[in-house]
Design an enzyme around this catalytic site. Structure first.
Site, PDB file in Angstrom:
ATOM      1  N   GLU A 512       0.836  -1.215   0.000  1.00  0.00           N
ATOM      2  CA  GLU A 512       0.000   0.000   0.000  1.00  0.00           C
ATOM      3  C   GLU A 512       0.866   1.260   0.000  1.00  0.00           C
ATOM      4  O   GLU A 512       0.575   2.223  -0.707  1.00  0.00           O
ATOM      5  CB  GLU A 512      -0.969   0.009   1.185  1.00  0.00           C
ATOM      6  CG  GLU A 512      -1.943  -1.169   1.238  1.00  0.00           C
ATOM      7  CD  GLU A 512      -2.755  -1.394  -0.023  1.00  0.00           C
ATOM      8  OE1 GLU A 512      -2.863  -0.477  -0.846  1.00  0.00           O
ATOM      9  OE2 GLU A 512      -3.261  -2.522  -0.214  1.00  0.00           O
ATOM     10  N   ASP A 576       3.606  -4.698  -5.463  1.00  0.00           N
ATOM     11  CA  ASP A 576       4.021  -5.997  -4.908  1.00  0.00           C
ATOM     12  C   ASP A 576       5.546  -6.088  -4.815  1.00  0.00           C
ATOM     13  O   ASP A 576       6.108  -6.491  -3.797  1.00  0.00           O
ATOM     14  CB  ASP A 576       3.527  -7.156  -5.797  1.00  0.00           C
ATOM     15  CG  ASP A 576       2.051  -7.481  -5.562  1.00  0.00           C
ATOM     16  OD1 ASP A 576       1.473  -6.984  -4.575  1.00  0.00           O
ATOM     17  OD2 ASP A 576       1.484  -8.239  -6.372  1.00  0.00           O
TER      18      ASP A 576
END
Ligand SMILES: [Zn+2]
Length: 672
Positions: A512, A576
């Site tokens: 995030e 990621d």
């Protein structure tokens, strides 16, 4: 209905109707690895092989993974809360009355069957009575109020260029299929799906009483109108670029683009404060809408509106409607074999429409202080690691680094649940009126959004309910948000060592945070404004590195011959890769000075990577894989694991992988 998510909220998982049977599973369990495969050959298979073999997709699901397992556990907790709240006890609190009666009404299948389509009749009659095309606007207002997304979308949103302001926003919409591509592509699969969709629309008209021939011609009209709207719609890859969905204009300019719709009347009728300007996200769409308004007859519009009304209401109508809706949207589009049990559907509706009322009870029951404190500590460790990563990367100049660090420092964290709970006292929930409850809850939500226009921004607000197993970064708020629902095993397990938790929730936090610096997030500054803070040379270097990631993931097969869309999934893949790297850095910081003791035969670093692999274990149907490849900005679980790890020397060192092995890419990509 799920509220329209703002344009630049970046989530961990697709925001599609949650689907999801099992008991609590630990954060990490060495007995579930597939040791017949070498970690350096196919790490996903090594980490997930045994889980995948032992966890076939339940017949009522299109996908089954660790997220769905956890969501199913949450759903059981919610059912318990809702059942207790539905007991007609005079001592119930106002919240218990609302969520309990909402759930009881939804569960009252007998009552719903007995009424037939009668609860929908007043709405159907309103459409049938429309006297003129000029009166269409009144019906569109009514339909938007009750959660029927006909013609276009209207909402409030933060201004991209001034994040302190909430403005009005009109956007493309009005389709019954999940994406404009379904209408425009001509490959055999798309043609077949479109045919089945048309047959489904016809079936729904038959259920409303039309003769088969009439129903078939009505379905053809719906397809024609929706295809015209699809042609004006912007594709998903383009929509990821904030510049392409930001067109602030005066209301006169909107009227000039689409004069056939009575905008002033619409704004007033929908309850908006006086609007001088708004974001018309996709002007081209409104031009196409205008053309459609001009050439389509009143009768055809009635047909189109009737379809969207019955479609939106179908899940709370008798079983003939529910089953027909499942046949297309469940079986055909997602490959699920069975309709989910009624209680699961009703729990999800309650969570979606009264999320913070249900969520408040959920948090009381499940969320401890410890979870919040340990998560905050990890967030701090991850922020520190990202700060160091930014300082040390070789490709960025000091000027841009300083801006990036300023943005990182400005990121705020929201953990668990809102500080201030939403007040649902204005929503009238009547026991025995399932459809009416849905319509009133939807109307409440739309108005809650619309009255924000022109008001100061409320930074405490959440876009996900507390039980949600997901997380997001909001580029305009510049904050990260972790609902209580995800702060559990396998993401966060207080009985596990730090390494496992850094590979779970730690890497999710890192993911995030990295969104603030992916191809989309990087276009917003520390204050959440769409503003370029990059030097030309750094931007070029970023694009080159991001291009490497896009090409890498575009080479992966998603499902029979359909490849992953590297451009659509770029932001998530960058997140990621970066998130995992900083989770690893943060773990090393935490371990500093301590001897790296093995647990279950694995070092802490290996355990971090193993849990990252484990959270993405999943089985999914081919149909669902096809749907997601078209609409979901996330790569399949397998590539979220192997794609990121094969770029990481840290992983390769931890498992002693050798050059030339599949988990060691020759030209690894790296942005962060
Ligand atoms: Zn994400």
């Amino acid at each position: 209905m799920v509220r329209l998510i703002p344009l630049v909220v970046l989530v961990l998982l697709p925001v599609l109707p949650a689907q999801t049977n099992s008991a609590s599973s630990p954060g990490f369990d060495a007995s579930s690895l597939d040791t017949s495969v070498e970690p350096c050959v196919d790490f996903y298979q090594f980490a997930c092989g045994t889980w995948i073999a032992k966890n076939p997709i339940p017949p009522d699901q299109p996908v089954w993974g660790r997220f769905e397992e956890l969501a199913e556990r949450n759903r059981t907790t919610l059912r318990d809360i809702l059942e207790q709240s539905s007991a007609e006890d005079p001592k119930r609190s106002a919240i218990e009355q609302k969520i309990g009666d909402y759930y009881a009404s939804c569960m009252d299948e007998k009552g719903i069957e007995a009424k037939g389509a009668a609860p929908l009749r007043p709405e159907l009659d309103r459409i049938a009575r429309l006297p003129s095309k000029a009166a269409l606007v009144d019906e569109v207002i009514r339909l938007h109020d009750i959660g029927v997304h006909a013609l276009f979308r209207f909402d409030s949103a933060q201004d991209f260029k001034d994040s302190t302001q909430v403005i009005a926003e009109a956007d493309q919409g009005g389709l019954g299929l999940p994406d404009r591509d379904y209408y425009l592509k001509d490959d055999p699969k798309s043609v077949e799906t479109r045919k089945k969709y048309q047959a489904h629309v016809a079936k729904m008209f038959e259920l409303l009483g039309a003769a088969p021939e009439k129903a078939a011609s009505q379905a053809a009209i719906v397809i024609e109108i929706e295809t015209a709207l699809a042609k004006g719609s912007l594709d998903r890859v383009s929509r990821r670029d904030p510049v392409k969905v930001y067109h602030k204009m005066s209301r006169q300019q909107l009227v000039a683009i689409a004069p056939s719709f009575a905008w002033p009347k619409y704004f007033q009728g929908i309850g908006a404060p006086p609007i001088q300007s708004l974001n018309v996200a996709v002007p081209e769409f409104f031009k196409e809408l205008d053309a459609a308004l001009k050439k389509t007859t009143l009768d055809d519009w009635k047909t189109y509106l009737t379809w969207h009304l019955v479609h939106a209401a179908s899940r709370l109508l008798p079983s003939t409607f529910v089953n027909e809706n499942f046949e297309f949207y469940g079986r055909t589009l997602t490959g699920a074999q069975e309709l989910r049990p009624r209680w699961k559907r009703c729990v999800d509706f309650a969570d979606s429409e009264l999320g913070e009322a249900v969520g408040r009870k959920y948090v009381d029951r499940t969320f401890g202080v410890e979870g919040k404190q340990r998560t905050l500590k990890m967030v701090e460790a991850l922020e520190k690691a990202l700060g160091r990563d930014i300082q040390e990367i070789p490709w960025m100049t000091p000027a841009t680094k300083q801006q990036a660090l300023e943005k990182l420092r400005a990121i705020t964290n929201k953990i668990g649940y809102p500080d201030k709970w939403r007040d649902y006292s204005a929503v009238k929930i009547v026991r025995g009126d399932a459809l009416g409850n849905h319509m009133r809850a939807t109307e409440f939500e739309l108005h809650r959004q619309i009255v924000k226009i022109g008001k100061p921004l409320d930074r405490t607000e959440w876009y996900m309910s507390p039980p949600t197993v997901n997380a997001y970064y909001d580029a305009q708020m510049n904050n990260i948000n972790f609902p209580a629902g995800i702060l559990q095993s396998p993401f966060f397990d207080k009985s596990m060592d730090d390494a496992v938790n850094f590979g779970g929730i730690g890497a999710v936090i890192g993911h995030e945070l990295t969104h603030g610096f992916d191809d989309q997030g990087r276009q917003f500054d520390a204050k959440g404004n769409l503003q370029d803070w990059w030097t030309a040379e750094d931007a070029k270097e970023f694009q080159k590195r991001a291009g490497c990631v896009a090409d890498q993931y575009s080479s992966y097969i998603a499902v029979d011959g359909m490849k992953v869309n590297g451009k659509l999934t770029l932001g998530e893949n960058v997140a990621d890769n970066g998130g995992l790297r900083i989770a690893h850095l943060a773990l090393l910081d935490t371990l500093a000075g301590k001897p790296p003791s093995k647990i279950d035969g694995f070092t802490p670093e290996q355990r971090l990577f193993l849990n990252w692999g484990r959270v993405w274990c999943q089985n999914r149907t081919d149909e669902y894989a096809r749907l997601l490849t078209t609409v979901d900005p996330h790569a399949p679980g397998k590539y979220r694991v192997n794609g990121a790890l094969s770029n990481m020397p840290e992983f390769q060192k931890a498992f002693s992988c050798k050059p030339g092995q599949p988990m060691v890419r020759q030209d690894p990509c790296r942005v962060w």
